[in-house]
Enzyme design. Structure first.
Site, PDB file in Angstrom:
ATOM      1  N   ARG A  29       0.445  -0.816  -0.112  1.00  0.00           N
ATOM      2  CA  ARG A  29      -0.083  -0.186  -0.095  1.00  0.00           C
ATOM      3  C   ARG A  29       0.655   1.533  -0.045  1.00  0.00           C
ATOM      4  O   ARG A  29       0.212   2.139   0.269  1.00  0.00           O
ATOM      5  CB  ARG A  29      -1.060  -0.087   1.153  1.00  0.00           C
ATOM      6  CG  ARG A  29      -1.647  -0.963   1.063  1.00  0.00           C
ATOM      7  CD  ARG A  29      -3.011  -1.036   0.781  1.00  0.00           C
ATOM      8  NE  ARG A  29      -4.044  -1.764   0.934  1.00  0.00           N
ATOM      9  CZ  ARG A  29      -5.489  -1.231   1.697  1.00  0.00           C
ATOM     10  NH1 ARG A  29      -5.189  -1.134   2.232  1.00  0.00           N
ATOM     11  NH2 ARG A  29      -5.579  -2.412   1.435  1.00  0.00           N
ATOM     12  N   ARG A  33      -3.088   6.524   1.462  1.00  0.00           N
ATOM     13  CA  ARG A  33      -3.837   7.822   2.023  1.00  0.00           C
ATOM     14  C   ARG A  33      -2.769   8.525   2.652  1.00  0.00           C
ATOM     15  O   ARG A  33      -3.124   9.447   3.169  1.00  0.00           O
ATOM     16  CB  ARG A  33      -5.093   7.241   2.519  1.00  0.00           C
ATOM     17  CG  ARG A  33      -6.512   7.441   1.913  1.00  0.00           C
ATOM     18  CD  ARG A  33      -7.512   6.761   2.218  1.00  0.00           C
ATOM     19  NE  ARG A  33      -7.537   5.359   2.396  1.00  0.00           N
ATOM     20  CZ  ARG A  33      -8.185   4.878   4.037  1.00  0.00           C
ATOM     21  NH1 ARG A  33      -9.092   4.833   3.581  1.00  0.00           N
ATOM     22  NH2 ARG A  33      -8.027   3.698   4.293  1.00  0.00           N
ATOM     23  N   ARG A  42      -7.127  11.922  -5.264  1.00  0.00           N
ATOM     24  CA  ARG A  42      -8.272  10.653  -5.038  1.00  0.00           C
ATOM     25  C   ARG A  42      -9.182  12.023  -5.561  1.00  0.00           C
ATOM     26  O   ARG A  42     -10.793  11.408  -5.721  1.00  0.00           O
ATOM     27  CB  ARG A  42      -8.486   9.968  -3.794  1.00  0.00           C
ATOM     28  CG  ARG A  42      -9.205   9.337  -3.987  1.00  0.00           C
ATOM     29  CD  ARG A  42      -9.242   8.784  -2.080  1.00  0.00           C
ATOM     30  NE  ARG A  42      -9.874   7.068  -2.383  1.00  0.00           N
ATOM     31  CZ  ARG A  42     -11.894   7.413  -1.796  1.00  0.00           C
ATOM     32  NH1 ARG A  42     -12.072   8.955  -1.673  1.00  0.00           N
ATOM     33  NH2 ARG A  42     -11.608   6.368  -1.546  1.00  0.00           N
ATOM     34  N   ASP A  79      -6.847  -2.710  -6.272  1.00  0.00           N
ATOM     35  CA  ASP A  79      -7.421  -3.324  -5.752  1.00  0.00           C
ATOM     36  C   ASP A  79      -7.696  -4.936  -6.319  1.00  0.00           C
ATOM     37  O   ASP A  79      -8.108  -5.054  -7.141  1.00  0.00           O
ATOM     38  CB  ASP A  79      -8.744  -3.087  -5.156  1.00  0.00           C
ATOM     39  CG  ASP A  79      -8.976  -2.644  -3.734  1.00  0.00           C
ATOM     40  OD1 ASP A  79      -8.157  -2.537  -2.233  1.00  0.00           O
ATOM     41  OD2 ASP A  79      -9.912  -4.142  -3.483  1.00  0.00           O
ATOM     42  N   TYR A 155     -14.523 -11.270   1.065  1.00  0.00           N
ATOM     43  CA  TYR A 155     -15.414 -10.620   1.046  1.00  0.00           C
ATOM     44  C   TYR A 155     -16.897 -10.561  -0.162  1.00  0.00           C
ATOM     45  O   TYR A 155     -17.202  -9.826   0.114  1.00  0.00           O
ATOM     46  CB  TYR A 155     -14.510  -9.146  -0.465  1.00  0.00           C
ATOM     47  CG  TYR A 155     -13.500  -8.655   0.342  1.00  0.00           C
ATOM     48  CD1 TYR A 155     -14.291  -8.058   1.402  1.00  0.00           C
ATOM     49  CD2 TYR A 155     -11.862  -9.060   0.945  1.00  0.00           C
ATOM     50  CE1 TYR A 155     -12.571  -7.141   2.015  1.00  0.00           C
ATOM     51  CE2 TYR A 155     -11.099  -8.646   1.437  1.00  0.00           C
ATOM     52  CZ  TYR A 155     -11.448  -7.496   2.217  1.00  0.00           C
ATOM     53  OH  TYR A 155     -10.316  -7.290   3.097  1.00  0.00           O
TER      54      TYR A 155
HETATM   55  O1  CP3 Z   1       0.311  -1.362  -2.394  1.00  0.00           O
HETATM   56  C1  CP3 Z   1      -0.422  -0.813  -2.850  1.00  0.00           C
HETATM   57  O2  CP3 Z   1       0.477   0.457  -3.340  1.00  0.00           O
HETATM   58  C2  CP3 Z   1      -1.086  -1.456  -4.880  1.00  0.00           C
HETATM   59  C3  CP3 Z   1      -2.574  -0.659  -4.317  1.00  0.00           C
HETATM   60  C4  CP3 Z   1      -3.064  -2.009  -3.757  1.00  0.00           C
HETATM   61  C5  CP3 Z   1      -4.648  -1.280  -3.306  1.00  0.00           C
HETATM   62  N1  CP3 Z   1      -5.357  -2.352  -2.057  1.00  0.00           N
HETATM   63  C6  CP3 Z   1      -4.692   0.132  -2.791  1.00  0.00           C
HETATM   64  C7  CP3 Z   1      -6.530   0.276  -1.842  1.00  0.00           C
HETATM   65  C8  CP3 Z   1      -3.304  -3.084  -3.292  1.00  0.00           C
HETATM   66  C9  CP3 Z   1      -2.295  -4.075  -3.799  1.00  0.00           C
HETATM   67  C10 CP3 Z   1      -4.366  -3.920  -2.702  1.00  0.00           C
HETATM   68  C11 CP3 Z   1      -4.918  -4.816  -1.593  1.00  0.00           C
HETATM   69  C12 CP3 Z   1      -5.954  -5.461  -1.367  1.00  0.00           C
HETATM   70  N2  CP3 Z   1      -7.350  -4.448  -1.022  1.00  0.00           N
HETATM   71  C13 CP3 Z   1      -5.545  -6.207   0.357  1.00  0.00           C
HETATM   72  C14 CP3 Z   1      -4.283  -6.805   0.191  1.00  0.00           C
HETATM   73  C15 CP3 Z   1      -3.751  -6.299   1.086  1.00  0.00           C
HETATM   74  C16 CP3 Z   1      -4.245  -6.046   2.192  1.00  0.00           C
HETATM   75  O3  CP3 Z   1      -3.900  -4.728   2.611  1.00  0.00           O
HETATM   76  O4  CP3 Z   1      -4.955  -7.383   2.999  1.00  0.00           O
HETATM   77  C17 CP3 Z   1      -6.712  -5.719   0.727  1.00  0.00           C
HETATM   78  C18 CP3 Z   1      -7.673  -6.877   1.521  1.00  0.00           C
HETATM   79  C19 CP3 Z   1      -7.834  -4.940   0.102  1.00  0.00           C
HETATM   80  C20 CP3 Z   1      -9.244  -4.347   0.308  1.00  0.00           C
HETATM   81  C21 CP3 Z   1      -9.736  -3.504  -0.189  1.00  0.00           C
HETATM   82  N3  CP3 Z   1      -9.175  -2.130  -0.311  1.00  0.00           N
HETATM   83  C22 CP3 Z   1      -9.419  -2.879   1.525  1.00  0.00           C
HETATM   84  C23 CP3 Z   1      -9.851  -3.373   2.843  1.00  0.00           C
HETATM   85  C24 CP3 Z   1     -10.182  -1.091   1.249  1.00  0.00           C
HETATM   86  C25 CP3 Z   1     -10.346  -0.569   2.515  1.00  0.00           C
HETATM   87  C26 CP3 Z   1      -9.094  -0.252   3.234  1.00  0.00           C
HETATM   88  C27 CP3 Z   1      -8.987   1.143   4.162  1.00  0.00           C
HETATM   89  O5  CP3 Z   1      -7.664   1.057   4.426  1.00  0.00           O
HETATM   90  O6  CP3 Z   1      -9.807   2.009   4.016  1.00  0.00           O
HETATM   91  C28 CP3 Z   1      -9.805  -1.231   0.566  1.00  0.00           C
HETATM   92  C29 CP3 Z   1      -8.747   0.837  -0.299  1.00  0.00           C
HETATM   93  C30 CP3 Z   1      -8.117  -0.059  -0.547  1.00  0.00           C
HETATM   94  N4  CP3 Z   1      -7.655  -0.043  -1.706  1.00  0.00           N
HETATM   95  C31 CP3 Z   1      -6.776   1.914  -0.323  1.00  0.00           C
HETATM   96  C32 CP3 Z   1      -5.989   1.543  -1.271  1.00  0.00           C
HETATM   97  C33 CP3 Z   1      -5.014   2.852  -1.097  1.00  0.00           C
HETATM   98  C34 CP3 Z   1      -7.814   2.384   0.277  1.00  0.00           C
HETATM   99  C35 CP3 Z   1      -9.094   3.746  -0.058  1.00  0.00           C
HETATM  100  C36 CP3 Z   1      -8.784   4.650  -0.550  1.00  0.00           C
HETATM  101  O7  CP3 Z   1      -8.220   5.672  -1.021  1.00  0.00           O
HETATM  102  O8  CP3 Z   1     -10.322   5.187   0.195  1.00  0.00           O
END
Ligand code: CP3
Length: 365
Positions: A29, A33, A42, A79, A155
């Site tokens: 990640r 944010r 964003r 994602d 999910y």
């Molecule tokens: O790593 C990176 O920079 C690449 C992008 C990336 C994102 N999600 C962007 C994202 C990657 C590799 C993921 C993987 C992901 N997404 C996982 C596996 C890794 C982990 O964290 O266990 C999972 C479980 C998800 C599902 C997911 N997506 C969730 C649970 C959420 C909300 C989390 C939160 O912090 O609110 C997301 C949203 C998400 N995916 C964000 C980002 C940058 C934040 C969303 C936003 O900008 O509003």
């Protein structure tokens, strides 16, 4: 497809257990944010999916952390939930609430209706991969990724995040036939999705089994690992004559390290509960290890961050073995970076990994 030659292959070399001048580092990640410039893009995009589905925005945010920090790899901005979205489940991200599916998969009819999606519905992801690879201009390798079949199923059945995995585990125990059908479809979808990312320009791929660790021993092997292996078995190992290393990250998977490492993968990601020296002794002669700093270390002071980085690097040790062979370590966090992380802490971390790991190698000679 033609891309400029790679200038920094340290990350790929470590994954292939070849000698490196220092330990490569990237952060799960890393585009997110905690970076004000990410929040600004964003806001322009209007929503998370608005960002992920627009090739120019996705390219811009992927490169943002590389402009600030000397990271050794880029990861596609997307994602894991794009795949179930393409299956028609209706993904949305409500601000501050995490992901939601409009039509979760909870009964026999919903499972029967499920199918491997047409990869054309994910073309925006493959276009982003090619665009990012061009924009990187050979600086560092680009990682493609997907969720594991089990983590996606969590999910899809829960309809969003969960504290107890009650719905998905109920289905798993009551109707294993339905669960196996979901997992088989997910595995074939994920394999097609990762192969298309490889064809579009991804130079390594990572499978996130973020929720494998919530399973009981036995259930993990049966419902998570077996389907991760089904993905791995279908992946292209080479593209245009170049090896494409794979990383399997099971959060909470430390107890099953040998079994995960025995699947056909080049590297295993580990969370912060694992001692890297022990992990290396257990599996380091056949896979590289990626990890594993607790992301909360980034809330400590610079000297404390440097101390934790040193401890992590020392626990793995210098990658060269007594017999001249080489182990592989890619430095990372044990889970995604927190949105509350001070950006300056990441500079301290990345520079400390590079400096300390160079010094360790120099002292070893
Ligand atoms: O790593 C990176 O920079 C690449 C992008 C990336 C994102 N999600 C962007 C994202 C990657 C590799 C993921 C993987 C992901 N997404 C996982 C596996 C890794 C982990 O964290 O266990 C999972 C479980 C998800 C599902 C997911 N997506 C969730 C649970 C959420 C909300 C989390 C939160 O912090 O609110 C997301 C949203 C998400 N995916 C964000 C980002 C940058 C934040 C969303 C936003 O900008 O509003």
């Amino acid at each position: 497809m033609q891309f400029p030659p790679l200038q920094n292959d340290t990350f790929l070399r470590a994954l292939m257990r070849q000698p490196t001048d220092y330990t490569p580092v990237w952060l799960m990640r890393q585009a997110g944010r905690y970076l004000p410039e990410y929040c600004a893009t964003r806001a322009k995009a209007g929503s998370f999916m608005g960002l992920a589905t627009n090739v120019d925005f996705a390219t811009e945010v992927t490169l943002q952390p590389l402009e600030r920090y000397a990271l050794d790899a880029a990861i596609l901005f997307s994602d894991i939930l794009t795949v179930p979205d393409a299956m028609g489940l209706g993904l949305s991200f409500a601000a501050g609430e995490g992901p939601r599916f409009a039509t979760p998969v909870r009964d026999e009819a919903a499972v029967a209706a499920l199918a491997v999606p047409d990869m054309g519905r994910l073309q925006y992801v493959f276009d982003a991969v090619t665009s990012i690879r061009r924009a990187l201009n050979g600086r560092v390798p680009l990682i493609g990724f997907s969720g594991s079949p089990w983590t996606l199923a969590c999910y899809m059945v829960e309809g969003g995040g969960s504290d107890d995995y009650r719905l998905v585990k109920s289905m798993m125990y009551r109707r294993p036939d339905l669960m196996h059908r979901i997992l088989a479809i997910n595995a074939d979808a994920v394999a097609a999705y990762l192969n298309a990312q490889i064809e579009a320009g991804a130079q390594a791929v990572m499978i996130f089994d973020s929720w494998g660790g919530v399973l009981a021993d036995g259930a993990f092997q049966h419902f998570s690992l077996a389907y991760t292996r089904r993905v791995l078995a279908q992946l292209k190992k080479e593209h245009e004559g170049v090896r494409i290393p794979r990383i399997v990250f099971t959060k909470g998977g430390g107890l099953w390290l040998e079994q995960i490492a025995a699947s056909d993968t080049e590297a295993v990601g580990v969370d912060w509960t694992v001692n890297l020296g022990e992990a290396r002794a257990r599996v380091g002669d056949h896979v590289a290890i990626q990890g594993n700093l607790d992301p909360n270390v980034l809330f400590a002071d610079p000297d404390q961050i440097r101390g934790e980085v040193a401890r992590t690097l020392e626990s793995f040790g210098v990658p060269t073995n007594e017999d001249g062979s080489c182990a592989g370590h890619v430095f990372n966090l044990g889970h995604g970076i927190s949105q509350y992380t001070p950006p300056e802490s990441v500079s301290v971390l990345v520079d400390a990994v590079h400096e300390y790991s160079r010094r360790m190698r120099a002292q070893h000679r």
